[in-house]
Structure formats: C-alpha cells, structure tokens
Design a protein around this motif. Structure first.
Motif, PDB file in Angstrom:
ATOM      1  N   LEU A 186       5.482   3.880  -2.850  1.00 23.94           N
ATOM      2  CA  LEU A 186       4.482   4.951  -3.528  1.00 23.94           C
ATOM      3  C   LEU A 186       3.772   4.274  -4.504  1.00 23.94           C
ATOM      4  N   CYS A 187       2.625   4.941  -4.615  1.00 25.62           N
ATOM      5  CA  CYS A 187       1.513   4.233  -5.858  1.00 25.62           C
ATOM      6  C   CYS A 187       2.170   4.913  -7.121  1.00 25.62           C
ATOM      7  N   LEU A 188       1.814   4.707  -8.181  1.00 23.53           N
ATOM      8  CA  LEU A 188       2.230   5.523  -9.609  1.00 23.53           C
ATOM      9  C   LEU A 188       1.833   6.875  -9.613  1.00 23.53           C
ATOM     10  N   ASP A 189       0.693   7.144  -9.088  1.00 23.07           N
ATOM     11  CA  ASP A 189       0.306   8.774  -9.281  1.00 23.07           C
ATOM     12  C   ASP A 189       1.184   9.351  -8.135  1.00 23.07           C
ATOM     13  N   HIS A 190       1.417   8.819  -6.941  1.00 19.96           N
ATOM     14  CA  HIS A 190       2.143   9.746  -5.918  1.00 19.96           C
ATOM     15  C   HIS A 190       3.717   9.634  -6.427  1.00 19.96           C
ATOM     16  N   PHE A 191       4.254   8.569  -7.035  1.00 17.84           N
ATOM     17  CA  PHE A 191       5.390   8.521  -7.312  1.00 17.84           C
ATOM     18  C   PHE A 191       5.728   9.650  -8.494  1.00 17.84           C
ATOM     19  N   GLN A 219       0.981  -1.119   0.106  1.00 18.63           N
ATOM     20  CA  GLN A 219       0.112   0.195  -0.076  1.00 18.63           C
ATOM     21  C   GLN A 219       0.803   1.328   0.080  1.00 18.63           C
ATOM     22  N   CYS A 220       0.179   2.026  -0.819  1.00 22.15           N
ATOM     23  CA  CYS A 220       1.350   3.420  -0.695  1.00 22.15           C
ATOM     24  C   CYS A 220       1.373   4.276   0.625  1.00 22.15           C
ATOM     25  N   SER A 221       2.608   4.779   0.895  1.00 25.87           N
ATOM     26  CA  SER A 221       2.761   5.435   2.143  1.00 25.87           C
ATOM     27  C   SER A 221       2.288   6.704   2.108  1.00 25.87           C
ATOM     28  N   CYS A 222       1.576   7.193   1.258  1.00 24.68           N
ATOM     29  CA  CYS A 222       1.153   8.513   1.301  1.00 24.68           C
ATOM     30  C   CYS A 222      -0.182   8.585   2.328  1.00 24.68           C
ATOM     31  N   ASP A 223      -0.591   9.569   2.928  1.00 18.25           N
ATOM     32  CA  ASP A 223      -1.809   9.820   3.632  1.00 18.25           C
ATOM     33  C   ASP A 223      -2.877   9.511   2.854  1.00 18.25           C
ATOM     34  N   ALA A 224      -3.922   8.810   3.334  1.00 23.19           N
ATOM     35  CA  ALA A 224      -5.208   8.644   2.879  1.00 23.19           C
ATOM     36  C   ALA A 224      -5.219   8.080   1.282  1.00 23.19           C
ATOM     37  N   CYS A 225      -4.005   7.233   1.125  1.00 19.70           N
ATOM     38  CA  CYS A 225      -4.056   6.807  -0.288  1.00 19.70           C
ATOM     39  C   CYS A 225      -3.892   5.365  -0.107  1.00 19.70           C
ATOM     40  N   SER A 226      -4.736   4.498  -0.601  1.00 20.98           N
ATOM     41  CA  SER A 226      -4.507   3.091  -0.588  1.00 20.98           C
ATOM     42  C   SER A 226      -4.195   2.420  -1.735  1.00 20.98           C
ATOM     43  N   ASP A 227      -3.904   3.188  -2.608  1.00 23.25           N
ATOM     44  CA  ASP A 227      -3.510   2.368  -3.819  1.00 23.25           C
ATOM     45  C   ASP A 227      -2.123   1.570  -3.879  1.00 23.25           C
ATOM     46  N   THR A 228      -2.140   0.659  -4.719  1.00 24.85           N
ATOM     47  CA  THR A 228      -0.960  -0.367  -4.636  1.00 24.85           C
ATOM     48  C   THR A 228       0.276   0.333  -5.108  1.00 24.85           C
TER      49      THR A 228
HETATM   50 ZN   LIG Z   1      -0.727   7.146  -3.494  1.00 20.21          ZN
END
Ligand SMILES: [Zn+2]
Length: 218
Positions: free
Chosen positions: A37-42, A18-27
């Motif tokens: 990190l998820c792709l968008d957050h990366f 799970q992505c380490s950003c707050d409130a993000c549960s993307d892979t």
């Molecule tokens: Zn994310």
C-alpha cells in the motif's frame, strides 16, 4: 520517442513498488497483511480496518483462532506505523499525527481484545421487532454472548442499526439492542449481531463480567 532499451530491473521494480489499491499508482510505503500500500492508503485502510474490527469485537465473540488473527493484524499495523513514524521525512508534519493515531487505535483494540471475554452461549430469548411498520417476534437462542452484545441466527430481515428487543425466556427480562451486523452463512442462515443498549448485566453470566464488578465492595 523513449528508447525501448530500459534498465533491466526497472519494469519489475516499478510493478513491485506500486500500491495494490485500484486506480492508485503511488509508490508502496507499507505492507498490511502482505498487501502493498502507498502511504495514504495504508493510513486510511488501517484506520478503517481497526474500526470495523472494533465494532465486530463489541458484539461477536472471537474464538482463539480469530483472536490470534486479530492480534497478528494489529501487530502488523503497529510495526508498519512505527517504521513509518521513524522515517525522517515523515517524522514531522501531518502524517506523524495520523501514524500516531493508528498506534493509539491499535493499542486500544488490543486492550479490548484482552478485556472483553466472549463465550459461546446458548441463552434462550425472544427476539422482537416492535416498530409500527415491522412487528415480529421469534424464538431463538444466542450463539455467542459478550457483556455488551450477542449473536443470533435470525429468520427475519433486519437492517444494520435497526432496533430490536431481546427478552430472556428463562428470566423474563427485556432489553433494547441495536443491530450491528447482519449476514448469511454458507447454509443461507442469517446471523445478526447486536449491541445491548443500557444495562450491562443482562446475561447475568459470571464469566462475562469484568473482574472489577465481581470483586467490588459496597
Ligand atoms: Zn495507494
């Protein structure tokens, strides 16, 4: 109701992916400096980090350790972006453009890191604020200098993007500059970094000049 008897690896795998950003549960798609990190957050975080570090590099000298840290961050970015750009499902479409943008920005910052020498320098200056509402002057020294910037300890409060004037106490020259950061150290002293607006030879320090200027024939 779902069965409580789950696949043994499932909960752990889910947490780890799970992505380490707050409130993000993307892979998780990438790791940046060991941060999953998820792709968008990366994509958004790497661009943001590269931009922040580029701005700092313009004005604040990096010592050997900081330069090594920056290189390792960039190598990480490049490696993750290249892996993602090579993934079949991402090789086409909008993500490809953004991944290539990260590669381009990383290589640009790598070049700046090599090109712009920063030296610890103690050049005496008067630092002035000359707008009508906040006028002050203080005697200080640069702590670091680069071709287009400098760092100082500054006693007055000054906001990021504020304009100041630097006057060299040794040569009487003056130049306008823009504040790009202002922060306090652990001893409570304010450090500001400025970007010099206008002339590039303000410091007149040979080790700061790019080699092309020193060797250029008339
Ligand atoms: Zn994310």
């Amino acid at each position: 109701m779902a069965s409580q008897i789950a696949w043994p690896e499932a909960p752990r795998a889910l947490k780890a992916s799970q992505c380490s950003c707050d409130a993000c549960s993307d892979t998780v798609a990438a790791q940046l400096e060991s941060r999953p990190l998820c792709l968008d957050h990366f994509l958004s975080i790497s661009v943001q980090e590269i931009e922040t570090r580029s701005t700092c590099l313009k004005v604040k000298p990096v010592d050997t350790a900081a330069a090594a840290g920056l290189r390792s961050f960039l190598a990480d970015c490049v490696q993750q972006a290249e892996t993602l750009a090579g993934a079949e499902d991402l090789a086409a479409g909008p993500y490809r453009v953004r991944l290539h943008d990260i590669l381009r920005r990383s290589s640009h910052l790598n070049r700046s890191l090599r090109r712009s020498p920063r030296v610890p320098a103690s050049i005496p200056v008067w630092l002035r604020r000359e707008d009508q509402r906040h006028t002050w002057e203080e005697e200080t020294w640069t702590s670091t200098a680069s071709l287009h910037g400098a760092g100082f300890v500054c006693r007055h409060s000054v906001e990021v993007n504020g304009r100041v004037v630097l006057c060299r106490r040794d040569k009487g020259r003056r130049v306008e500059a823009r504040v790009v950061y202002s922060r306090f150290d652990s001893e409570g002293r304010r450090h500001i970094g400025v970007e010099i607006l206008g002339r590039g030879d303000f410091w007149d320090t040979p080790e700061l000049a790019p080699p092309s200027l020193a060797t250029r024939a008339e």
